[in-house]
Design a protein around this motif. Structure first.
Motif, mmCIF file in Angstrom:
data_model
loop_
_atom_site.group_PDB
_atom_site.id
_atom_site.type_symbol
_atom_site.label_atom_id
_atom_site.label_comp_id
_atom_site.label_asym_id
_atom_site.label_seq_id
_atom_site.Cartn_x
_atom_site.Cartn_y
_atom_site.Cartn_z
ATOM 1 N N VAL A 21 1.568 -2.263 -6.522
ATOM 2 C CA VAL A 21 1.492 -1.224 -5.493
ATOM 3 C C VAL A 21 0.119 -0.568 -5.594
ATOM 4 O O VAL A 21 -0.277 -0.073 -6.649
ATOM 5 C CB VAL A 21 2.615 -0.179 -5.666
ATOM 6 N N VAL A 38 0.849 -1.197 0.000
ATOM 7 C CA VAL A 38 0.000 0.000 0.000
ATOM 8 C C VAL A 38 0.881 1.242 0.000
ATOM 9 O O VAL A 38 1.793 1.368 0.822
ATOM 10 C CB VAL A 38 -0.930 -0.017 1.231
ATOM 11 N N ALA A 39 0.588 2.139 -0.914
ATOM 12 C CA ALA A 39 1.317 3.415 -0.992
ATOM 13 C C ALA A 39 0.408 4.541 -0.538
ATOM 14 O O ALA A 39 -0.776 4.589 -0.889
ATOM 15 C CB ALA A 39 1.783 3.659 -2.423
ATOM 16 N N GLN A 40 0.964 5.427 0.270
ATOM 17 C CA GLN A 40 0.213 6.599 0.724
ATOM 18 C C GLN A 40 0.386 7.743 -0.284
ATOM 19 O O GLN A 40 1.123 7.635 -1.277
ATOM 20 C CB GLN A 40 0.703 7.014 2.112
ATOM 21 N N MET A 41 -0.265 8.844 0.003
ATOM 22 C CA MET A 41 -0.261 9.972 -0.925
ATOM 23 C C MET A 41 1.146 10.524 -1.133
ATOM 24 O O MET A 41 1.492 10.977 -2.222
ATOM 25 C CB MET A 41 -1.189 11.067 -0.388
ATOM 26 N N GLU A 99 -2.439 2.328 -4.393
ATOM 27 C CA GLU A 99 -2.414 3.678 -3.812
ATOM 28 C C GLU A 99 -3.691 3.918 -3.011
ATOM 29 O O GLU A 99 -4.798 3.694 -3.497
ATOM 30 C CB GLU A 99 -2.278 4.724 -4.907
ATOM 31 N N HIS A 148 -5.387 7.016 -0.981
ATOM 32 C CA HIS A 148 -5.319 8.448 -0.667
ATOM 33 C C HIS A 148 -6.141 8.750 0.572
ATOM 34 O O HIS A 148 -7.040 8.009 0.957
ATOM 35 C CB HIS A 148 -5.805 9.265 -1.857
ATOM 36 N N ASP A 178 3.959 8.814 -1.108
ATOM 37 C CA ASP A 178 4.913 7.810 -1.591
ATOM 38 C C ASP A 178 5.015 7.827 -3.111
ATOM 39 O O ASP A 178 4.048 8.156 -3.817
ATOM 40 C CB ASP A 178 4.486 6.418 -1.129
ATOM 41 N N ASN A 179 6.189 7.448 -3.592
ATOM 42 C CA ASN A 179 6.411 7.285 -5.024
ATOM 43 C C ASN A 179 6.110 5.825 -5.370
ATOM 44 O O ASN A 179 6.925 4.938 -5.140
ATOM 45 C CB ASN A 179 7.861 7.643 -5.358
ATOM 46 N N SER A 180 4.937 5.553 -5.885
ATOM 47 C CA SER A 180 4.493 4.173 -6.086
ATOM 48 C C SER A 180 5.326 3.447 -7.142
ATOM 49 O O SER A 180 5.565 2.252 -7.045
ATOM 50 C CB SER A 180 3.014 4.145 -6.472
#
Length: 1126
Positions: free
Chosen positions: A949, A920-923, A951, A953, A925-927
């Motif tokens: 990955v 999981v990538a947050q806002m 995303e 938000h 993060d560079n996915s």
């Protein structure tokens, strides 16, 4: 240290008049019910003052203490022998109706069943007998014919009659009379002494080991099989017992073949059914005759054994007398040969030995009435009887000479017989001293009456043929039940018998080589001396003494084999360790093993169909050598382990001697016939594995189990030195099983998952907790343990079962997590199922126990796996098709999430599944970079997986989330109002106060502990709390829709709202991506530190897992379990 036992005689003051007259015939009466008083002696004590220093108070003469008898019946395990502890401490079967009546030992009366009085113990030992369930009991059963059963006589046989003579009879036999002269002639005196010395040393070392085992306690009937099985365990015992059985059966075939060879070759040659018209057909004709007559002899012997073993036993001494008389006749003949050698001339053509069947005179021509006429020998080598007939070139070129077959002890022939004369099949038996002129034609020589080798000879072959002549050393131990003092008689009798027979064999080798001409020694069937038995030509007063003696000796040995082998098979079958042999444990009404006799006769027929004594001998050598090898191994293992029960009365043993004996057995096996040795080992190995997987479980206190314990102890101590390296880390699983009200396993698929995860490697402990006290729940605990073991067996889960009885389930689970395992072999992972009915449970303990378990595994630094919908997981028989195992790697917990799919895919159930990893990538993060880094990480980990990955938000918190949170908190409040009485409210207030105090202490301890604490990486809760703390005070208002706010939402706990939001959003993403996956692995959030919100935690998890079928929640143990390094 000297142990002293003092026996205090019981004064007869307390006996009634009847007991004084017959003190040995005290009857056992049930003790009267004392109704809780001290006993009948209490009233007596009030009426009459006992003697001041008296140990024994006067007792009621009618209330005698029962004397415990021990009856040797086959026990419930079906092994036909008593349990090892049955005549001693734990034999309560005969004592159930008896109770102790007395005042001196009233303190111990409640434990009398398991801890009998010393007097009772000594009496049972005195009355214990281990009579064989063999021939003489069956004879008694036959002779009774409905009359009153006779009292079993105590065994009376001593060392000489019980061990020495039976061993002599079994050791001396067919090989001595039929093959030893040929072995001496072929191998020479020196190599023959080497063969005899090698084999006799092997049996002597085996006898020393056997003596140690036989004197280490009572050996019931069963002899060698019993000794090996009880020393090395049921697997080895069954394998070697069956090898010993096959050896004894093939020995019967060998003795029958020897009997028929003596009958057709030396007694009545004209009785042969198949007759050879040409010389090259003689071997085939002999073999066919052996098959026909051997089969008839086998049927006759089997009928004799079936009708009555008593006749065989009564004739045993007659057969033994024949053997001894034959040996004495040989020694007498040797002595006589010094003064007057017997006249047995051997006719030689050149240096070749001729068969002396069709002619009387060793001449080419003779003069009768002044006329030169040809002899019968001439006709054998020439076209006709005429003097001008065309003759064989070698016959024409060489002269005929007569050589004395028995030149005598002082003739000096010993120097010529020192060296070996090995040769291929068909090689002529020649005397190198005599002159020989050329002209031989091998294509024509085979049709001429020469003595030739019937088999290819070499040293190792002779070892295999000779070895059966030293077997039979177990005869004494097989009769252990008939001996007056088995522990004294077996070692002395067996070793003396081996020493005697070794002397006979060694002296025979030297005397045969010193008295008999070499060509006659190499003449296997005595064809050069008119078909006489070669050893018979040396005997005095007549060759017929040896012929008749050896004939009856072989008959007797064959009958003994057909008697002993079925009983051995019956003993193995009654032990119940080989399931498919159960039928052979049954027999006639008197116990005779009828079915075992039929099988023995069938196997014996195979040996007879082989028809060659020289081919059968190496086969039975293999089986006997396997048996002797394991006798030596048993002694060596027991000696090296120094087990407390290893206390043989025979002291002249050492483990080095046992290892030497074992090595010799192995060497002789491969020396005599390497391919037979491999076949014998494969047969023993197959039987071993069969018993291991299918056989009945037996606990005989065997040495292999002791060896396993020693090895386990050593390994555990080594493991204790340091924790395992990351490369060696694998999940050692503690499985927490739930049972229903009948102690049945609720979720067997949890065991299936364990099997698939472990693949038989590492440690598995299956635990369960019963609520209550152990004294009350002991029977239920045992039943639960049996049910769990049955479920583990059905699911092929290899591991241990651990059932704990505790006052409450919470403490029981805590005890399991803390104390399961031993030393370095402790679990590092806990596997449990999701409490699916926690919402319906009226008792909140169901989910409270679950949350406490999560907390305790974290505190113990153990990983936790929680399987949701575990009943939908695949069984071990399922094969999942193309699909995926999805890993949702939200937070890093040591890499367990990535290791688990790899382990699962090793099992055939999951082998076709592919692995997908979602992170999981947050806002912020560079996915794209995250995906590249993760792919590189997996590459270094050597894991094949698709990477994605996702995303997430920071969206606005939805109305759905608020409604969910509201319902959750209202439900929580309602449950508290329903379940909290006034006293419980007070208890809760006190509990909150205690927890607050404890939390302050914990914070101080944490500050002092410093770096020793295990630091977990970022979790969702920590991430959200940090972000919210850094926001402005009115940040929470900014993310809400002010126009849609409901008044009741204002009072909600904002922390719960945020947690619910995370659960809802993450669930949406997981369901969207992984709803069709075969399995979803997901990080398990930790429970709240404030215990007041525990029920909310369960709601969060339910929302997180909603809509997913198979889910495995994973919580790491606080250490790295996977590494990129080699």
């Amino acid at each position: 240290m000297v142990e002293r036992f003092v026996v205090v005689p019981v004064d007869t003051v307390g006996m009634g008049p009847r007991e004084r007259e017959h003190p040995g015939t005290t009857e056992a009466h049930p003790a009267p019910d004392t109704g809780g008083s001290v006993g009948s002696g209490a009233g007596t004590a009030e009426e009459k003052e006992p003697l001041e220093d008296s140990v024994f108070e006067p007792q009621d003469p009618e209330a005698a203490v029962p004397i415990l008898q021990y009856n040797r019946e086959p026990n419930k395990y079906g092994d036909g022998v008593p349990k090892e502890n049955s005549p001693f401490i734990n034999n309560t079967e005969h004592d159930k109706n008896n109770s102790y009546d007395g005042t001196n030992m009233a303190l111990f009366e409640e434990e009398m069943d398991s801890h009998p009085m010393v007097s009772s113990l000594l009496n049972k030992l005195a009355n214990y007998t281990n009579l064989t369930q063999g021939a003489h009991e069956h004879e008694e059963a036959d002779e009774e014919e409905g009359s009153k059963k006779k009292a079993v006589k105590s065994p009376q046989m001593g060392t000489f009659m019980g061990v020495y003579l039976p061993c002599l009879q079994n050791i001396l036999g067919v090989i001595l009379f039929l093959r030893l002269t040929w072995i001496v002639g072929t191998a020479g005196i020196l190599e023959s002494l080497g063969i005899v010395g090698l084999c006799c040393t092997c049996t002597m070392l085996t006898a020393i080991s056997m003596s140690a085992i036989a004197t280490n306690g009572v050996v019931p009937a069963g002899g060698s099989y019993y000794m090996i099985s009880r020393s090395l365990g049921p697997e080895f015992g069954g394998a070697v017992g069956l090898c010993f059985y096959l050896g004894t059966t093939f020995a019967g075939a060998m003795y029958i073949l020897g009997t028929i060879e003596i009958l057709l070759t030396y007694i009545v040659p004209q009785a042969a059914i198949f007759k050879a018209e040409r010389k090259e057909e003689e071997v085939d004709a002999l073999f066919n005759n052996m098959r026909v007559y051997g089969t008839c002899c086998l049927i006759l012997m089997a009928i004799v054994v079936f009708v009555g073993v008593k006749y065989v036993n009564k004739l045993a001494l007659v057969f033994l007398a024949c053997v001894i008389l034959s040996i004495l006749a040989i020694y007498a003949g040797v002595i006589k040969s010094i003064f007057e050698p017997p006249d047995f001339p051997v006719c030689m053509l050149g240096n070749r030995t001729l068969q002396n069947h069709g002619f009387d005179k060793c001449l080419k021509t003779e003069v009768i009435d002044n006329l030169t006429v040809t002899t019968k020998l001439w006709s054998a080598f020439c076209d006709g009887p005429e003097l001008n007939a065309t003759c064989n070139e070698y016959f024409a070129n060489n002269n005929l000479t007569l050589v004395q077959g028995i030149p005598g002890l002082t003739s000096g022939v010993i120097s010529e017989n020192m060296w070996s004369e090995y040769g291929p099949l068909g090689m002529m038996v020649e005397n190198k001293k005599l002159s020989s002129f050329g002209g031989s034609d091998p294509t024509k020589d085979i049709y001429l009456p020469y003595i030739v080798n019937d088999i290819t000879t070499f040293f190792t072959l002779l070892v295999g043929i000779y070895f059966p002549s030293v077997t039979g050393i177990m005869a004494g131990s097989n009769r252990s039940g008939d001996l007056r003092d088995a522990q004294k008689s077996i070692p002395v009798g067996t070793i003396l018998a081996i020493a005697t027979t070794s002397f006979i064999y060694i002296s025979s080798v030297i005397l045969f080589g010193a008295c008999i001409e070499g060509v006659l020694l190499r003449d296997k069937f005595g064809d050069s001396v008119k078909g006489n038995l070669v050893i018979g030509t040396l005997s005095w007063p007549s060759p017929w003494v040896i012929v008749i003696g050896s004939f009856f000796s072989c008959c007797g040995a064959g009958l003994q084999s057909l008697t002993g082998a079925p009983r051995l098979l019956q003993a193995i079958a009654r032990d119940g360790i080989v399931p498919f042999l159960q039928v052979f444990g049954h027999g006639k009404a008197n116990g005779e093993p009828t079915w075992a006799l039929l099988l023995t006769a069938g196997i014996c027929e195979i040996g007879i169909l082989i028809a060659s004594l020289d081919a059968v001998a190496p086969i039975l050598s293999m089986f006997f050598l396997m048996c002797y090898l394991f006798v030596n191994l048993a002694c060596a293992v027991q000696t090296l382990l120094r087990t407390p029960n290893w206390r043989p009365r025979f002291k002249y043993y050492h483990w080095t001697l046992s290892f030497l004996g074992m090595s010799l057995c192995l060497a002789i096996m491969f020396i005599s016939s390497w391919y037979y040795a491999i076949v014998a080992m494969v047969i023993a190995g197959c039987i071993y594995k069969y018993i291991e997987y299918r056989g009945a479980e037996k606990e005989w206190g065997d040495g292999i189990r002791g060896l396993s314990l020693n090895a386990a102890r050593y390994a555990l101590i080594r493991l204790e030195d340091a924790p395992p390296h990351t490369k060696n880390w694998r999940p050692q699983v503690l499985v927490l099983l739930n049972l229903d009200s009948d102690q049945g396993v609720k979720h067997p698929r949890l065991l299936s998952l364990t099997t698939q995860l472990k693949a038989g490697k590492g440690l598995t402990i299956v635990g369960n907790v019963l609520q209550g006290t152990y004294l009350i729940k002991e029977a239920e605990a045992k039943k639960a343990e049996q049910n769990i073991k049955s479920a583990m067996s059905a699911e092929r889960t290899k591991g241990f079962c651990h059932v704990v009885v505790s006052s409450n389930l919470r403490d029981g689970v805590s005890h399991l997590i803390q104390s399961a395992g031993l030393g370095g072999m402790k679990h590092n992972t806990v596997l449990m199922s999701w409490p699916g009915t926690w919402r319906q449970a009226s008792d909140p303990l169901s989910w409270k126990n679950f949350i406490e378990t999560v907390r305790e595994t974290t505190a113990a630094h153990q990983a936790l796996l929680v399987a949701k919908n575990v009943d939908s997981f695949p069984t071990n028989q399922d094969r999942l098709g193309e699909g995926t195992i999805d890993v949702w790697w939200v937070v890093h917990d040591g890499g367990l999430l990535m290791l688990l799919p790899f382990l699962l895919r090793q099992h055939k159930v999951w082998r076709k599944c592919k692995m997908r990893i979602f992170t999981v990538a947050q806002m912020d993060d560079n996915s794209i970079q995250m995906k590249k880094d993760l792919q590189m990480f997996l590459y270094h980990l050597r894991l094949d997986a698709e990477v994605e990955v996702v995303e997430m938000h920071d969206n606005d918190i939805s109305a759905f989330t608020y409604e969910k949170t509201l319902v959750m908190e209202q439900r929580s409040q309602m449950l508290k109002q329903m379940h909290l009485s006034r006293t419980e409210r007070e208890r809760e207030a006190q509990l909150i106060h205690d927890k607050n105090t404890a939390s302050h202490v914990a914070l101080n301890d944490k500050a002092e502990a410093g770096p020793e604490q295990v630091h977990m990486t970022w979790t969702k809760e920590k991430l959200f709390s940090e972000r919210n703390r850094n926001r402005e005070p009115n940040a929470n208002v900014a993310v809400r829709d002010l126009f849609n706010m409901k008044p009741e939402w204002e009072s909600l706990n904002q922390s719960n709202v945020r947690r619910m939001h995370t659960a809802v959003k993450l669930n949406e993403v997981v369901v969207n991506k992984s709803q069709g996956a075969h399995l979803v692995l997901l990080n398990m959030p930790g429970p709240p530190k404030n215990r007041g919100g525990d029920e909310n935690y369960m709601e969060f998890l339910e929302v997180l897992l909603e809509g997913l079928n198979r889910v495995l929640l994973v919580r790491g143990g606080g250490r790295e379990v996977i590494t990129i390094y080699s």
